[in-house]
Design an enzyme around this catalytic site. Structure first.
Site, PDB file in Angstrom:
ATOM      1  CD  GLN A  84     -48.906 -34.736 -26.468  1.00  0.00           C
ATOM      2  OE1 GLN A  84     -49.792 -34.717 -27.291  1.00  0.00           O
ATOM      3  NE2 GLN A  84     -47.647 -34.443 -26.773  1.00  0.00           N
ATOM      4  CG  HIS A  85     -48.928 -30.148 -23.398  1.00  0.00           C
ATOM      5  ND1 HIS A  85     -47.982 -30.217 -24.405  1.00  0.00           N
ATOM      6  CD2 HIS A  85     -50.133 -30.236 -24.021  1.00  0.00           C
ATOM      7  CE1 HIS A  85     -48.592 -30.313 -25.573  1.00  0.00           C
ATOM      8  NE2 HIS A  85     -49.893 -30.339 -25.367  1.00  0.00           N
ATOM      9  CG  ASP A 116     -53.167 -37.245 -25.024  1.00  0.00           C
ATOM     10  OD1 ASP A 116     -52.431 -36.643 -25.836  1.00  0.00           O
ATOM     11  OD2 ASP A 116     -53.922 -36.640 -24.232  1.00  0.00           O
TER      12      ASP A 116
END
Length: 468
Positions: free
Chosen positions: A71-72, A230
């Protein structure tokens, strides 16, 4: 037999599993390594995906595919769809100051009410503010912003802005999408980047993202799922339900729960993400998890099995020896400058067995603090799924129910993120409103919390706050 593929494009590697769409049976799998570092050109992820597909025997026969991913991460694209600069990964901390600046402009509770989370260095919104301030020319060139799983799905679909899509779980980790409103907060994007940008279209949990046209499908045209972040993909693999919490013990520790309503924790301890089913995934993260056991094993000169054996030889509470395991600072609680410390040392309780026991108990107490944070955000928790590499430790499994105060389920070890993506692909392929009736975790081992050990957490709490 229809086959589906699930991809896990993680920080360290790309894993692919190919499963039977109807039964979930694993047919074959493959993997490829990602380069090290916190700044990576996305092309390296695309190359790894192709290598992992080759290692898995190809994708020529799959009917659907979904991508789960880290992520991110910030992928900035210019108006031609070219990468503006190397992607910044979630664990790139150069954006810490930018997160502080954003909180100075809107306070913690305002951010939590807006996006369910408080900005930290990992969130995309913080990375975009860093880009605006540190690399203004690159910020001006940025026409669109994508996350790692978005970009890979886009590549699999052959590109084109119409194919730039994401899902609600990954969108909820950007810092400019609201789980409560199910919509982008473009004002927050503009606050970070200094201007607007094209953002991926957010799809529903089982909405088809398009058709795979990339050459690695060898003329096949599988359906593409929306993908997931995830942690949400792992929850989907385990078929978690409200009241369930996944306790993942990797390099860091993650406590993620399924909730029916969005959360907004102004303390910042719990991030209010969405999940991959239409519900929500409040999450607390610790920076120190399996590495606590690594430290103890290295200190004592044993392997992880030897560490577990030693820990189980010592008495409950290690006779007052308590480790506060903040080796790399800590996020839950938020003490980025903290250090680890060992308390209550006496000649009689500093044997290898006592130190091993203190390390395992500290790891579990830290994760129990994460569960408490999730509960404090208003999320019911009734049982825990124990996953991750360190979850296989016999000492961790034996001590977890008593310290966590919950029945603990230990699923069959697996690639849960890739498995969750495969389960999503089967869901998309079915066209049903209902999730597939299989999970990728098999029949978990149930460890009952018959004998609670609150005294372990009490002695941990007594010294935990001595570390600032």
């Amino acid at each position: 037999m229809a086959l589906v593929a699930g991809v896990d494009s993680s920080t360290q590697s790309c894993k692919i599993v190919i499963r039977d769409a109807d039964t979930g049976e694993l047919v074959r799998s493959g993997r490829a390594k990602h380069p090290d570092g916190t700044e990576v050109h996305p092309d390296r992820w695309w190359e790894a995906l192709q290598s992992a597909a080759d290692d898995a025997g190809g994708l020529h026969d799959v009917a659907a595919l979904s991508v789960g991913g880290q992520q991110h991460g910030m992928i900035a694209l210019d108006e031609n769809g070219e990468v503006v600069r190397d992607a910044l990964l979630w664990n790139d901390t150069r954006s810490a100051g930018a997160a502080t600046d954003l909180i100075a402009e809107l306070d913690e509770q305002q951010w939590a009410d807006a996006i369910g989370s408080v900005p930290v260095a990992s969130l995309t919104v913080s990375k975009l503010r860093w880009l605006r301030d540190a690399e203004p020319e690159n910020a001006k060139r940025t026409h669109a912003v994508a996350l790692p799983h978005d970009w890979l799905t886009w590549k699999l679909a052959g590109g084109g802005w119409e194919n730039l899509v994401t899902d609600r779980s990954d969108a909820s980790g950007t810092g400019y999408w609201s789980p409560a409103q199910e919509a982008y907060r473009e004002d927050l994007l503009e606050r970070a980047l200094g201007r607007g940008a094209v953002l991926p279209r957010v799809l529903g949990p089982a909405e088809r993202a398009g058709t795979g046209t990339a050459g690695l499908f060898a003329g096949n045209a599988p359906a593409l799922g929306p993908g997931a972040g995830d942690n949400a993909a792992a929850a989907l693999a385990l078929a978690l339900q409200p009241g369930d919490v996944a306790v993942s013990i990797g390099t860091s520790g993650v406590v993620s729960a399924i909730a029916g309503e969005p959360t907004a924790d102004g303390s910042g301890l719990v991030t209010g993400f969405a999940d991959a089913t239409g519900r929500y995934l409040p999450l607390a993260c610790t920076l120190n998890a399996a590495r606590v056991l690594d430290w103890a094993a290295n200190l004592l000169g044993v392997d992880h099995q030897g560490l577990a054996d030693l820990a189980l030889q010592a008495p409950l509470g290690a006779e007052g020896l308590v480790l506060v395991p903040y080796f790399e600072g800590e996020r839950t609680p938020n003490r980025p400058r903290a250090t680890a410390s060992l308390h209550g040392m006496r000649l009689s309780n500093t044997t290898p067995a006592h130190i091993a026991r203190a390390a395992v108990e500290a790891l579990l107490c830290s994760l129990a603090d994460g569960i408490d944070a999730v509960r404090a955000a208003g999320v019911p928790v009734s049982r825990a799924f124990l996953i991750g590499g360190a979850a296989q430790s016999q000492a961790v499994q034996q001590l977890a129910p008593g310290i966590l105060g919950l029945d603990v389920l230990v699923p069959t070890p697996g690639e849960y993120v890739a498995d969750g993506a495969a389960r999503q692909a089967a869901w998309v392929l079915s066209g049903s409103a209902e999730q597939p009736n299989w999970s990728a975790s098999g029949e978990p081992t149930v460890l009952s919390a018959k004998e609670l050990t609150p005294q372990v957490r009490e002695q941990y709490a007594a010294v935990r706050d001595l570390t600032a």
